[in-house]
Design a protein around this motif. Sequence first.
Motif, PDB file in Angstrom:
ATOM      1  N   ASP A  96       0.846  -1.202   0.000  1.00 60.73           N
ATOM      2  CA  ASP A  96       0.000   0.000   0.000  1.00 60.73           C
ATOM      3  C   ASP A  96       0.882   1.253   0.000  1.00 60.73           C
ATOM      4  N   HIS A 109       0.998   4.146  -2.856  1.00 58.03           N
ATOM      5  CA  HIS A 109       0.780   5.595  -2.646  1.00 58.03           C
ATOM      6  C   HIS A 109       1.908   6.398  -3.283  1.00 58.03           C
ATOM      7  N   HIS A 117      -5.750   2.641  -7.294  1.00 57.82           N
ATOM      8  CA  HIS A 117      -6.610   2.610  -6.106  1.00 57.82           C
ATOM      9  C   HIS A 117      -8.091   2.481  -6.473  1.00 57.82           C
ATOM     10  N   HIS A 143      -6.917  -4.361   1.431  1.00 60.30           N
ATOM     11  CA  HIS A 143      -6.649  -3.233   0.524  1.00 60.30           C
ATOM     12  C   HIS A 143      -5.317  -3.346  -0.231  1.00 60.30           C
ATOM     13  N   LEU A 200      -4.362  -3.834  -4.545  1.00 56.81           N
ATOM     14  CA  LEU A 200      -3.501  -2.954  -5.350  1.00 56.81           C
ATOM     15  C   LEU A 200      -2.391  -3.758  -6.013  1.00 56.81           C
TER      16      LEU A 200
HETATM   17 ZN    ZN Z   1      -3.820   2.677  -0.380  1.00 61.61          ZN
END
Ligand code: ZN
Length: 388
Positions: free
Chosen positions: A198, A202, A270, A284, A288
């Motif tokens: 994650d 980002h 996302h 999550h 991704l």
């Molecule tokens: Zn994220």
Amino acid sequence: MQGNFTYHNPTRLHFGEDAMQHLAGELKHYGPTVMLSYGGGSIKKNGIYDAVVAALKEAGKTVIEDAGVMPNPTYEKVQEGCRLVREHKVDLILAVGGGSTIDYAKAVSASAWCEEDAWEKYWVKQGWPTCPVVPIGAVLTMVGTGSEMNGGSVITNRKAGFKLGKVFGPDLYPQFTILNPRFTMTVPQYQMVAGFFDIMSHLMEQYFAGTADCTTDYLNEGLMRSLVHSTRIAARNPQDYEARANIMWTATWALNTLLKCGKGGDWEVHQIGHAIGLVTDATHGMTLATVSLPYYRLVMHDGLHQFVRFATHVWGVRPEGKTDEQVAEEGLKCLEAWMQEIGVVMHSRELGVTEENLQAVADAVLIFPVGYRTLTRDEVISILRQSM
Ligand code: ZN
Ligand code: NZQ
């Protein structure tokens, strides 16, 4: 640097093994009633709950318990939290947990005293609070989302058929966050690694945008390199404090609005990940991971200069005697090898994506016209198929 911007981040961070000693002092700035929001109970097993309750007692607070915030928090749960806030006239929401709990706290804060339909107002229409909001503090127990120092609040509403993010303003950032890397040592390996990806996502979502030579990209590359280095260590030895501490600090800076200064942003990975999360309730970071490579291999040709830069600056690919396409592809191969090394899920079928629910996932994908390429629905389907 592109455009104009204002940078302001109000969250006070207390970082390190002794960070909890600041909690009681922070609590003294708020009224007597604190809602203690947390997840499914991990904090009761690892002792964080006891430490938090001791600080609440020391600060003389009345505590309203609000347990059971689930991963991928739902709007139904947000409404439950809102009822508690109104009933007890809560002065502060103290969120103890990962991104889900902190995102939830922001949603409750903005919605509790909202007289309109909060889902429509904030997540669908992306409006701003016009009612009083409840201040938030956080104790972070799982690293990845950056929610500890931003206004992001991602909420799942299955009735409406969407998992949507709203980025609130500084009033809804946590006013303070306790960041003790030791608190993250009990996170299961699967969740830990999902958080690692994650963070990388980002960084990449903000990196793969724009064409300017921008200081922000150099900051971003430094964070990516540190992340790759420390996650290799932590994936093998999760108890390595130095690696876990570096990763915690990287995660916070990866999504606290610094890296969008002077840049656009993409965020399409996302959007696809959220749609998978909506349909499968998968973790999550893993959603991704499964779609990133197919997505980047598709858009690489549209933002080739930045993919070449990614390969050379982040992964140390040597460009001599190679075409730009070859260099860019080599960078993505390095990304792929790192993903395999740390152990992320590489195939969305392992998360529950099937030929039967593929269209439902595609229906829930929001397509933003901001990255290097605006996807068509057929391209979304193709990315999802390749991700399986
Ligand atoms: Zn994220
Ligand atoms: O519920 P508990 O018992 O706390 O267990 C949690 C949960 O099962 C467990 N956990 C957390 N800390 C632990 C621990 N287990 C043992 N020891 C600890 N110290 O880990 C599981 C996952 O927690 P969760 O909070 O769901 O994970 P994460 O931090 O990855 O948050 C995910 C949510 O954040 C959203 C995601 O979409 C997802 O809904 N995001 C928020 C963002 C933001 N605010 O800016 C941006 C992100 O891109 C992301 O979309």
